[in-house]
Design an enzyme around this catalytic site. Structure first.
Site, PDB file in Angstrom:
ATOM      1  N   GLU A   1       0.826  -1.210   0.000  1.00 45.60           N
ATOM      2  CA  GLU A   1       0.000   0.000   0.000  1.00 45.60           C
ATOM      3  C   GLU A   1       0.863   1.264   0.000  1.00 45.60           C
ATOM      4  O   GLU A   1       0.541   2.247  -0.666  1.00 45.60           O
ATOM      5  CB  GLU A   1      -0.944   0.005   1.206  1.00 45.60           C
ATOM      6  CG  GLU A   1      -2.057  -1.023   1.122  1.00 45.60           C
ATOM      7  CD  GLU A   1      -2.946  -0.830  -0.095  1.00 45.60           C
ATOM      8  OE1 GLU A   1      -3.084   0.317  -0.572  1.00 45.60           O
ATOM      9  OE2 GLU A   1      -3.502  -1.832  -0.587  1.00 45.60           O
TER      10      GLU A   1
ATOM     11  N   TYR B   1      -6.272   5.982   5.122  1.00 45.77           N
ATOM     12  CA  TYR B   1      -6.416   5.026   4.030  1.00 45.77           C
ATOM     13  C   TYR B   1      -5.586   3.769   4.271  1.00 45.77           C
ATOM     14  O   TYR B   1      -6.078   2.637   4.184  1.00 45.77           O
ATOM     15  CB  TYR B   1      -6.015   5.658   2.689  1.00 45.77           C
ATOM     16  CG  TYR B   1      -5.767   4.616   1.634  1.00 45.77           C
ATOM     17  CD1 TYR B   1      -6.828   3.965   1.012  1.00 45.77           C
ATOM     18  CD2 TYR B   1      -4.467   4.210   1.319  1.00 45.77           C
ATOM     19  CE1 TYR B   1      -6.614   2.963   0.084  1.00 45.77           C
ATOM     20  CE2 TYR B   1      -4.244   3.209   0.396  1.00 45.77           C
ATOM     21  CZ  TYR B   1      -5.313   2.589  -0.220  1.00 45.77           C
ATOM     22  OH  TYR B   1      -5.097   1.579  -1.116  1.00 45.77           O
TER      23      TYR B   1
ATOM     24  N   ASP C   1      -9.183   5.904  -1.463  1.00 47.48           N
ATOM     25  CA  ASP C   1      -8.057   6.483  -2.186  1.00 47.48           C
ATOM     26  C   ASP C   1      -8.607   7.255  -3.380  1.00 47.48           C
ATOM     27  O   ASP C   1      -9.820   7.489  -3.482  1.00 47.48           O
ATOM     28  CB  ASP C   1      -7.071   5.398  -2.616  1.00 47.48           C
ATOM     29  CG  ASP C   1      -7.672   4.410  -3.623  1.00 47.48           C
ATOM     30  OD1 ASP C   1      -8.889   4.504  -3.923  1.00 47.48           O
ATOM     31  OD2 ASP C   1      -6.927   3.547  -4.120  1.00 47.48           O
TER      32      ASP C   1
END
Length: 360
Positions: A41, A124, A142
């Site tokens: 991520e 996030y 996102d």
């Protein structure tokens, strides 16, 4: 925006039916290891999947777990990260790994707030780790998800405004499937990345076409709206690649500026594009080169490098000398063997120059 409750159940069913047949085969989707999910991520922030894939593979090969990353040097981490940009991500990951070792005994916490306490981890990323690794019902929002929700419900606020972000997160929290939050989040992100594109969205292939307000009103092109970005700053860098036999000089950027803690050649930054004659009037130039003899200056290449809020216009000069230079008057420079330059993390700009330099 219409009442989201009318479409919550339908959205979940449609997404989870579509996703298994259409998802891309990516390595971080075959694991529930929170460390690997975290690495993926962070790498994919501001990075295309095609580029991030190779970086992910190299990163986890070099640092396969929290302990390996926590014990690494910053230079080792930056070297693996070289060329990916936004280097604060790598520095924050190293600090977060140390936090995980010192505060959590090297075990990733499953609690959202504890994940959020890690250096560099925002809502996030914390939501992604919590939902993908631990099955917690936290919605990931996102850029891709923001675009999908904006069109699904015709969100009027700019998606990069405070009001817009709050509204998008609120809707995402409402529509997430609490039973399968990880699959739901992955499906939303995949839909935005492959179908609900910024330009030329593939509405005819979208599984949510029947519940999309923007599609129903033929207003897809109007969403999402954004606040205009801040003005881009132009900067002018003049690099001097000093060469004596196999030796050259590098300096680590330690200022709170672009490419912090990366290495570069001696640099003179000017207010605009200037000639070598004009640069020779600069104080740094005289300090570095006035006492040396038999110097040969050669302009090698001009390069333009685009960052998020800056454009770098760089000129590269080779400075050849027949006499050995033990040190530069500026003691922040180190003399190295050119054969060892691969050991030092450098910016993508310097890396591109070196690629060209070694080819010639």
């Amino acid at each position: 925006m219409s009442d989201t409750n009318n479409n919550i159940h339908t959205i979940s069913i449609l997404l989870q039916s579509w996703y298994p047949q259409h998802k891309r085969d990516l390595p971080w989707r075959h694991t529930s290891d929170p460390y690997l999910i975290w690495v993926s991520e962070v790498i994919l922030q501001q990075t295309r999947v095609e580029q991030g894939y190779d970086y992910f593979v190299r990163f986890v090969r070099k640092f396969p777990d929290i302990w390996a990353l926590a014990s690494a040097s910053e230079e080792d981490v930056l070297k693996i990260w070289q060329g990916l940009g936004y280097y604060s991500r790598a520095r924050n990951m190293l600090q977060a790994a140390k936090q995980l070792v010192n505060q959590f005994e090297g075990v990733f916490p499953s609690d959202f707030e504890k994940i959020l306490s890690l250096k560099g981890v925002g809502n996030y990323t914390a939501a992604a780790i919590a939902s993908f690794a631990f099955g917690k019902p936290h919605a990931t929002v996102d850029g891709n998800v923001s675009r999908v929700i904006s069109r699904l419900f015709e969100v009027q606020h700019p998606i990069n405004s405070t009001e817009g972000k709050k509204q998008l997160q609120s809707v995402a929290d409402q529509i997430i499937d609490p039973v399968h939050p990880g699959i739901h989040n992955q499906a939303m992100m995949e839909l935005g990345a492959t179908i609900c594109l910024p330009r030329r969205p593939k509405c005819e292939e979208c599984p949510l076409q029947t519940v999309c307000m923007a599609h129903h009103h033929h207003s897809v092109a109007s969403f999402p709206s954004k606040i205009v970005k801040t003005k881009v700053r132009d900067r002018f860098f003049n690099y001097f690649h000093i060469m004596h036999e196999h030796e050259t000089f590098l300096r680590k950027r330690i200022e709170d500026d672009v490419w912090k803690n990366l290495y570069e050649f001696p640099l003179i930054e000017t207010s605009g594009q200037v000639s070598l004659i004009e640069i020779s009037d600069e104080e740094k130039f005289g300090k570095w080169f006035s006492k040396s003899h038999s110097l040969q200056f050669e302009h090698v290449v001009s390069m333009k490098h685009i960052l998020s809020h800056q454009r770098i216009f760089a000129e590269f000069y080779r400075v050849k000398t027949e006499e050995s230079i033990d040190h530069l008057p500026d003691l922040s420079f180190i003399k190295i063997d050119m054969a060892d330059i691969e050991k030092y993390p450098v910016s993508r700009l310097i890396h591109k120059y070196l690629e060209r330099f070694f080819v010639e």
